[in-house]
Write a protein that holds these residues in place. Structure first.
Motif, PDB file in Angstrom:
ATOM      1  N   UNK A  32     -52.356 -30.569 -64.010  1.00  0.00           N
ATOM      2  CA  UNK A  32     -51.527 -29.855 -64.978  1.00  0.00           C
ATOM      3  C   UNK A  32     -52.418 -29.004 -65.873  1.00  0.00           C
ATOM      4  N   UNK A  33     -52.083 -27.711 -65.993  1.00  0.00           N
ATOM      5  CA  UNK A  33     -52.867 -26.807 -66.827  1.00  0.00           C
ATOM      6  C   UNK A  33     -51.938 -25.973 -67.700  1.00  0.00           C
ATOM      7  N   UNK A  34     -52.342 -25.762 -68.962  1.00  0.00           N
ATOM      8  CA  UNK A  34     -51.586 -24.806 -69.757  1.00  0.00           C
ATOM      9  C   UNK A  34     -52.069 -23.401 -69.369  1.00  0.00           C
ATOM     10  N   UNK A  35     -51.407 -22.388 -69.886  1.00  0.00           N
ATOM     11  CA  UNK A  35     -51.707 -21.019 -69.463  1.00  0.00           C
ATOM     12  C   UNK A  35     -53.129 -20.604 -69.816  1.00  0.00           C
ATOM     13  N   UNK A  36     -53.631 -21.023 -70.981  1.00  0.00           N
ATOM     14  CA  UNK A  36     -55.004 -20.679 -71.362  1.00  0.00           C
ATOM     15  C   UNK A  36     -56.018 -21.327 -70.418  1.00  0.00           C
ATOM     16  N   UNK A  37     -55.753 -22.569 -70.025  1.00  0.00           N
ATOM     17  CA  UNK A  37     -56.645 -23.241 -69.072  1.00  0.00           C
ATOM     18  C   UNK A  37     -56.611 -22.542 -67.709  1.00  0.00           C
ATOM     19  N   UNK A  38     -55.432 -22.113 -67.306  1.00  0.00           N
ATOM     20  CA  UNK A  38     -55.295 -21.414 -66.031  1.00  0.00           C
ATOM     21  C   UNK A  38     -56.033 -20.075 -66.059  1.00  0.00           C
ATOM     22  N   UNK A  39     -55.902 -19.351 -67.158  1.00  0.00           N
ATOM     23  CA  UNK A  39     -56.641 -18.084 -67.296  1.00  0.00           C
ATOM     24  C   UNK A  39     -58.136 -18.344 -67.332  1.00  0.00           C
ATOM     25  N   UNK A  40     -58.572 -19.414 -67.997  1.00  0.00           N
ATOM     26  CA  UNK A  40     -59.995 -19.765 -68.044  1.00  0.00           C
ATOM     27  C   UNK A  40     -60.527 -20.120 -66.667  1.00  0.00           C
ATOM     28  N   UNK A  41     -59.727 -20.836 -65.910  1.00  0.00           N
ATOM     29  CA  UNK A  41     -60.117 -21.163 -64.540  1.00  0.00           C
ATOM     30  C   UNK A  41     -60.267 -19.877 -63.728  1.00  0.00           C
ATOM     31  N   UNK A  42     -59.338 -18.960 -63.907  1.00  0.00           N
ATOM     32  CA  UNK A  42     -59.392 -17.665 -63.204  1.00  0.00           C
ATOM     33  C   UNK A  42     -60.627 -16.879 -63.628  1.00  0.00           C
ATOM     34  N   UNK A  43     -60.966 -16.909 -64.908  1.00  0.00           N
ATOM     35  CA  UNK A  43     -62.084 -16.117 -65.427  1.00  0.00           C
ATOM     36  C   UNK A  43     -63.451 -16.717 -65.086  1.00  0.00           C
ATOM     37  N   UNK A  44     -63.560 -18.031 -65.116  1.00  0.00           N
ATOM     38  CA  UNK A  44     -64.878 -18.655 -64.993  1.00  0.00           C
ATOM     39  C   UNK A  44     -65.125 -19.418 -63.694  1.00  0.00           C
ATOM     40  N   UNK A  45     -64.065 -19.848 -63.045  1.00  0.00           N
ATOM     41  CA  UNK A  45     -64.204 -20.622 -61.804  1.00  0.00           C
ATOM     42  C   UNK A  45     -63.244 -20.074 -60.755  1.00  0.00           C
ATOM     43  N   UNK A  46     -63.268 -18.756 -60.611  1.00  0.00           N
ATOM     44  CA  UNK A  46     -62.360 -18.018 -59.744  1.00  0.00           C
ATOM     45  C   UNK A  46     -62.304 -18.573 -58.324  1.00  0.00           C
ATOM     46  N   UNK A  47     -63.430 -19.003 -57.808  1.00  0.00           N
ATOM     47  CA  UNK A  47     -63.488 -19.467 -56.420  1.00  0.00           C
ATOM     48  C   UNK A  47     -62.756 -20.798 -56.212  1.00  0.00           C
ATOM     49  N   UNK A  48     -62.372 -21.486 -57.277  1.00  0.00           N
ATOM     50  CA  UNK A  48     -61.622 -22.735 -57.138  1.00  0.00           C
ATOM     51  C   UNK A  48     -60.137 -22.488 -56.869  1.00  0.00           C
ATOM     52  N   UNK A  49     -59.653 -21.289 -57.235  1.00  0.00           N
ATOM     53  CA  UNK A  49     -58.250 -20.954 -57.033  1.00  0.00           C
ATOM     54  C   UNK A  49     -58.026 -20.384 -55.644  1.00  0.00           C
ATOM     55  N   UNK A  50     -56.833 -20.603 -55.116  1.00  0.00           N
ATOM     56  CA  UNK A  50     -56.478 -20.000 -53.831  1.00  0.00           C
ATOM     57  C   UNK A  50     -56.428 -18.485 -54.020  1.00  0.00           C
ATOM     58  N   UNK A  51     -56.645 -17.730 -52.960  1.00  0.00           N
ATOM     59  CA  UNK A  51     -56.608 -16.270 -53.094  1.00  0.00           C
ATOM     60  C   UNK A  51     -55.301 -15.757 -53.696  1.00  0.00           C
ATOM     61  N   UNK A  52     -54.179 -16.325 -53.274  1.00  0.00           N
ATOM     62  CA  UNK A  52     -52.909 -15.835 -53.811  1.00  0.00           C
ATOM     63  C   UNK A  52     -52.705 -16.246 -55.266  1.00  0.00           C
ATOM     64  N   UNK A  53     -53.193 -17.407 -55.665  1.00  0.00           N
ATOM     65  CA  UNK A  53     -53.085 -17.811 -57.070  1.00  0.00           C
ATOM     66  C   UNK A  53     -53.886 -16.859 -57.950  1.00  0.00           C
ATOM     67  N   UNK A  54     -55.038 -16.418 -57.478  1.00  0.00           N
ATOM     68  CA  UNK A  54     -55.824 -15.433 -58.239  1.00  0.00           C
ATOM     69  C   UNK A  54     -55.015 -14.165 -58.459  1.00  0.00           C
ATOM     70  N   UNK A  55     -54.337 -13.695 -57.421  1.00  0.00           N
ATOM     71  CA  UNK A  55     -53.497 -12.496 -57.528  1.00  0.00           C
ATOM     72  C   UNK A  55     -52.374 -12.732 -58.538  1.00  0.00           C
ATOM     73  N   UNK A  56     -51.730 -13.894 -58.466  1.00  0.00           N
ATOM     74  CA  UNK A  56     -50.602 -14.200 -59.346  1.00  0.00           C
ATOM     75  C   UNK A  56     -51.027 -14.310 -60.810  1.00  0.00           C
ATOM     76  N   UNK A  57     -52.176 -14.936 -61.076  1.00  0.00           N
ATOM     77  CA  UNK A  57     -52.664 -15.045 -62.456  1.00  0.00           C
ATOM     78  C   UNK A  57     -53.051 -13.656 -62.970  1.00  0.00           C
ATOM     79  N   UNK A  58     -53.788 -12.910 -62.172  1.00  0.00           N
ATOM     80  CA  UNK A  58     -54.210 -11.566 -62.565  1.00  0.00           C
ATOM     81  C   UNK A  58     -53.009 -10.668 -62.837  1.00  0.00           C
ATOM     82  N   UNK A  59     -51.961 -10.805 -62.021  1.00  0.00           N
ATOM     83  CA  UNK A  59     -50.759  -9.977 -62.178  1.00  0.00           C
ATOM     84  C   UNK A  59     -49.823 -10.452 -63.272  1.00  0.00           C
ATOM     85  N   UNK A  60     -50.123 -11.570 -63.912  1.00  0.00           N
ATOM     86  CA  UNK A  60     -49.289 -12.074 -64.991  1.00  0.00           C
ATOM     87  C   UNK A  60     -48.009 -12.766 -64.526  1.00  0.00           C
TER      88      UNK A  60
END
Length: 172
Positions: free
Chosen positions: A139-167
């Motif tokens: 379970x992650x709040x939105x700030x944690x999810x954005x932090x994961x995207x910003x600092x540990x991008x390779x841990x997210x699935x490719x499509x999740x990266x697209x979805x977070x980046x696209x808002x």
């Protein structure tokens, strides 16, 4: 009464509709052929949230942390019907309310699928129970999810990266 759009199709569960650039069906093909040829098709991504708005991510080996559920839309199936089935089959929630988060056009990260994104809410205690297996869910709040995207991008699935980046996964 449920109407079958393709009555002559045997084993419809293994077939997908191939669609054009406007998401209009062109033909029906076997799933393995559609994916192998990277043809446009349809999929649904479901994000489970708890009552506090935290997102429940699911880990898939070889892909990383992604949406709670992700599935291809079968030939003749509607996006909403697929989302409802995913909520029931994957999360044992019957008739839960689904909120549309948006619609992503085909891209390499979605394996060339038009993806309808949905959100469903679970009570906080139930979502926390689902996240008890840290190797499978978190379970992650939105700030944690954005932090994961910003600092540990390779841990997210490719499509999740697209979805977070696209808002697409901002809390509503």
């Amino acid at each position: 009464m449920k109407q079958n759009l393709y009555p002559g199709l045997k084993n419809a569960a293994s077939f997908l509709e191939v669609v054009d650039e406007r998401n209009t069906p062109l033909c029906v093909m076997a799933e393995k052929d559609v994916l192998r040829q990277r043809l446009r098709h349809r999929a649904v991504a479901l994000l489970i949230r708890d009552s506090a708005g935290r997102a429940l991510l699911t880990f898939r080996a070889g892909r990383g942390w992604g949406f709670s559920s992700f599935a291809l839309v079968r030939a003749g199936q509607a996006f909403e019907a697929r989302a409802r089935a995913m909520l029931r089959e994957d999360w044992r929630e019957e008739g839960g309310r689904r909120l549309s988060l948006g619609f992503c056009p085909p891209c390499p990260e979605s394996r060339q699928a038009f993806v309808a994104l949905f959100e469903a809410r679970l009570p906080a205690a139930l979502a926390a129970q689902k996240a008890l297996d840290p190797d499978r869910n978190m379970l992650l709040d939105y700030d944690e999810l954005k932090g994961l995207r910003a600092h540990f991008d390779d841990l997210l699935s490719p499509f999740m990266r697209v979805a977070v980046q696209g808002g697409y996964v901002r809390p509503r």
